[in-house]
Design an enzyme around this catalytic site. Structure first.
Site, short mmCIF file in Angstrom:
data_model
loop_
_atom_site.label_atom_id
_atom_site.label_comp_id
_atom_site.label_asym_id
_atom_site.label_seq_id
_atom_site.Cartn_x
_atom_site.Cartn_y
_atom_site.Cartn_z
N HIS A 208 -72.25 36.07 -73.43
CA HIS A 208 -73.65 36.37 -73.03
C HIS A 208 -74.41 35.32 -72.43
O HIS A 208 -75.55 35.92 -71.70
CB HIS A 208 -74.37 37.08 -74.35
CG HIS A 208 -73.90 38.11 -75.02
ND1 HIS A 208 -72.67 38.38 -75.81
CD2 HIS A 208 -74.04 39.60 -74.57
CE1 HIS A 208 -72.38 39.56 -76.14
NE2 HIS A 208 -73.32 40.43 -75.42
N GLU A 454 -66.29 50.21 -77.02
CA GLU A 454 -65.80 48.75 -76.67
C GLU A 454 -64.95 48.40 -77.69
O GLU A 454 -64.66 47.37 -77.79
CB GLU A 454 -67.29 48.02 -76.82
CG GLU A 454 -68.07 48.23 -77.81
CD GLU A 454 -69.33 47.29 -77.70
OE1 GLU A 454 -69.58 46.61 -76.76
OE2 GLU A 454 -70.28 47.60 -78.78
N ASP A 478 -66.61 43.66 -74.29
CA ASP A 478 -65.83 43.99 -75.90
C ASP A 478 -64.61 44.33 -75.53
O ASP A 478 -63.50 44.08 -76.18
CB ASP A 478 -66.65 44.24 -76.59
CG ASP A 478 -68.06 43.26 -77.14
OD1 ASP A 478 -67.38 42.16 -77.17
OD2 ASP A 478 -69.08 43.54 -77.35
N CYS A 525 -70.76 50.13 -68.74
CA CYS A 525 -72.00 49.02 -68.58
C CYS A 525 -71.37 47.74 -68.76
O CYS A 525 -72.23 46.87 -68.95
CB CYS A 525 -73.12 49.60 -69.52
SG CYS A 525 -72.68 49.64 -71.29
C1 PEP Z 1 -69.89 45.19 -73.32
O1 PEP Z 1 -69.41 44.88 -74.50
O2 PEP Z 1 -69.28 45.61 -72.52
C2 PEP Z 1 -71.39 45.44 -73.13
C3 PEP Z 1 -71.62 46.10 -72.26
O3 PEP Z 1 -71.81 45.06 -74.28
P1 PEP Z 1 -72.14 43.37 -74.54
O4 PEP Z 1 -71.88 42.50 -73.45
O5 PEP Z 1 -73.78 43.11 -74.79
O6 PEP Z 1 -71.38 43.04 -75.57
MG MG Z 2 -70.43 44.88 -76.57
#
Ligand code: PEP
Ligand code: MG
Length: 595
Positions: A208, A454, A478, A525
């Site tokens: 992140h 995910e 994920d 996303c």
């Molecule tokens: C993902 O896991 O692809 C996602 C968009 O959520 P995050 O990156 O916040 O875990």
């Molecule tokens: Mg995620």
């Protein structure tokens, strides 16, 4: 950005270090070493009955600190022999101090006998050890006290879980060099502010922290083993090349000139792409693709709008809970979300409920989030929301109220069973009735409720999930981590992390087709959405909505506008027949080179 140091310092040799380039752009600026000095800590008496719990806090902090040093130790082993040996020796000493040392024993005794809280006990013990060492004039011991301080500082930070606040007010042009930046710490860096970029020793490509760097448009290189032992000092000139994954310490005049030219070229390219802002994301054969922005912090709204996003496909609501001790109430959350919805002026905003856990640990949630043996598999995201229902209820009420200001969708993270979706829907309906009774928002309807795909289990049961929800958002970050069993935040396995692995692609295809069969919208996303190399594949698999960091939108739009969707279909079919990720990447690169 260029802000050289005006201070005179001895001439240093240029050093070039390599890591993972996670956020493109060139930062040329002044080194700010995030050495974590001893902080002011709370100091309070602990009643006899609460002392066992205080010992528990200390033990947990020791364990957490050991894990951190062990990670650094493993990273150090990848360095050339002599440096690895020296650094390894130092970190071994730190590990030793985090075992059964005088520091730990002394701190524990201060909790039991003096009834002091763990932070104060650690600091008092350090002060006493330092005073003892200071009495003896010996350079070896002087160095050891520095080690004790470093270990003590690490322990106190683990106990307080407090981010490094100083990041929010650094001199202009600062390049932060640090062991590790948590997502919460990264959030303290204001977009378009004084920080030019950053580099760290630890951190993976899809952590992140990396995502946050891309959202903030900050050049960043993570996973640079020798960074903090490169002889660099505060105020030295440093270059961070976030695309190439290179950090140059004390560059020569020639290197500087070279990177200044690269920086200028980067800005020219950005200007060129900005001209695409108002053009549609339409393939040559007329298929419209919806490109939306991911939002981590409200401060990024401006860049999402500037990039011409058609909405917010993923609003990560964690920012509401970051860098604070208390929890945000309904009113505060409502105001923050309503402001985003208003700013988007009729374009849809997809708000994801709280997705904490794993690397995203928030002080405001105290011990509620899993820190067990496998935090990524523990009590996190929707699991936490369903266990701590008042948290979820407050958040749903705020989202429902914000939906009175424009189109909103509600997205649930880390769903793995249909039961979770049904449970949330029941709560959502209850909160909706309650709000109507309260006459806070009498006319609002329940917004569409969607799930993140995910977790492999969710992808494989997408048909069933599609019956219980209104849309899918595929989270490849994920999904890749859980499918391939590779920690997305761990630089040591970063080379194995690959969303182009056929197993991940098959799950994306499976979930997309399930959504199409059920007639519900599906978007993607994860970070893959913002990688122009993958655009052909995702379009070819039938995805028509992509949500990404604002900075990625122009380049993806350019790709979309250069391709035919029928050709994309054909290329995706070829890709799905492959089992080798390298061959898959080559098939995509060939297609893109010809477009
Ligand atoms: C993902 O896991 O692809 C996602 C968009 O959520 P995050 O990156 O916040 O875990
Ligand atoms: Mg995620």
């Amino acid at each position: 950005m260029r802000t050289g140091s005006s201070r005179k310092r001895p001439k240093r040799e240029e050093r070039v270090l390599h890591g993972l380039g996670v956020s493109e752009g060139i930062a040329i600026g002044t080194a700010h070493l995030n050495e974590r000095g001893i902080m002011e800590v709370p100091d309070y008496p602990v009643a006899a009955a609460a002392r066992a719990a205080e010992h528990g806090r200390l033990d947990a902090a020791v364990k957490r600190s050991r894990r951190q040093v062990e990670k650094l130790r493993a990273k150090a082993a990848t360095l050339p022999d002599t440096v690895a040996e020296e650094l390894g020796f130092l970190l071994d000493a730190h590990l030793h101090m985090l075992a059964d040392s005088r520091l730990i024993r002394g701190a524990a005794r201060r909790i039991s006998e003096d009834g002091r809280n763990a932070e104060a006990a650690v600091q008092a013990e350090i002060a006493e050890i330092a005073a003892g060492f200071a009495a003896v004039e010996d350079s070896y011991l002087a160095a050891r006290i520095q080690d004790v301080r470093e270990v003590g500082d690490r322990l106190v930070r683990s106990l307080t879980n407090r981010p490094y606040q100083a990041l929010s007010h650094l001199p202009p042009g600062s390049v932060i060099l640090t062991e590790e930046l948590s997502p919460a710490e990264t959030a303290l860096i204001a977009p378009g502010g004084d920080v030019a970029g950053f580099a760290t020793v630890l951190g993976g490509v899809e952590s992140h922290t990396a995502i946050m760097a891309r959202s903030l448009g900050l050049p960043a290189v993570l996973g640079v083993p020798a960074l903090m032992h490169s002889g660099i000092a505060n105020g030295d000139t440093v270059i961070v090349d976030g695309a190439a994954g290179v950090v140059v310490i004390a560059p020569t005049a020639a290197t500087l000139a070279d990177y200044e030219e690269k920086h200028a070229a980067f800005l020219r390219e950005r200007q060129r792409l900005n001209r695409l802002r108002d053009l549609p994301a339409r393939t040559r054969d007329g298929v419209e693709i919806c490109l939306q922005g991911n939002l981590e912090l409200p401060g990024e709204l401006e860049s999402v709008l500037a990039a011409g996003a058609e909405g917010i496909g993923l609003l990560r609501s964690e920012f509401l809970y970051m860098n604070r001790e208390d929890l945000p109430g309904e009113e505060e959350q409502y105001r923050a979300l309503a402001a985003v919805v208003e700013a988007m002026d009729g374009k849809p905003v997809t708000v994801r409920t709280l997705d904490v856990g794993s690397e995203k640990l928030l002080t405001s949630l105290g011990g509620r989030v899993s820190e067990g043996a496998n935090p990524a598999l523990g009590l996190r995201a929707i699991r936490l929301s369903l266990k701590e229902q008042p948290l979820l209820e407050t958040q749903l009420a705020a989202i429902l109220r914000a939906s009175a200001h424009g189109p909103v969708r509600i997205l649930l993270p880390m769903i793995s069973t249909t039961g979770e979706v049904r449970a949330v829907r029941r709560i959502l309906e209850k909160i909706h009735r309650r709000l109507r009774r309260r006459k806070v928002a009498p006319r609002i309807e329940i917004p569409p409720l969607g799930v993140m795909i995910e977790v492999p289990g969710a992808a494989l049961t997408a048909d069933a999930l599609a019956r219980d929800c209104d849309f899918f958002a595929i989270g490849t970050n994920d999904l890749t981590m859980y499918t391939l069993a590779i920690d997305r935040g761990d630089d040591q396995v970063a080379h194995l992390y690959n969303p182009l692995h056929p197993a991940v692609l098959r799950l994306i295809q499976f979930a997309t087709e399930a959504a199409h069969r059920a007639g519900i919208p599906v978007s993607l996303c994860g970070e893959m959405a913002g990688d122009p190399r993958c655009t052909v594949l995702l379009l070819g698999l039938g995805i028509r909505e992509l949500s990404m960091a604002a900075g990625s939108i122009p380049r993806v739009k350019e790709r979309v506008r250069k391709m035919d969707h029928l050709a994309a279909n054909r290329r995706a079919n070829m890709v799905m027949d492959q089992w080798d990720p390298g061959r898959i990447a080559a098939l995509l690169d060939d297609f893109n080179a010809l477009a």
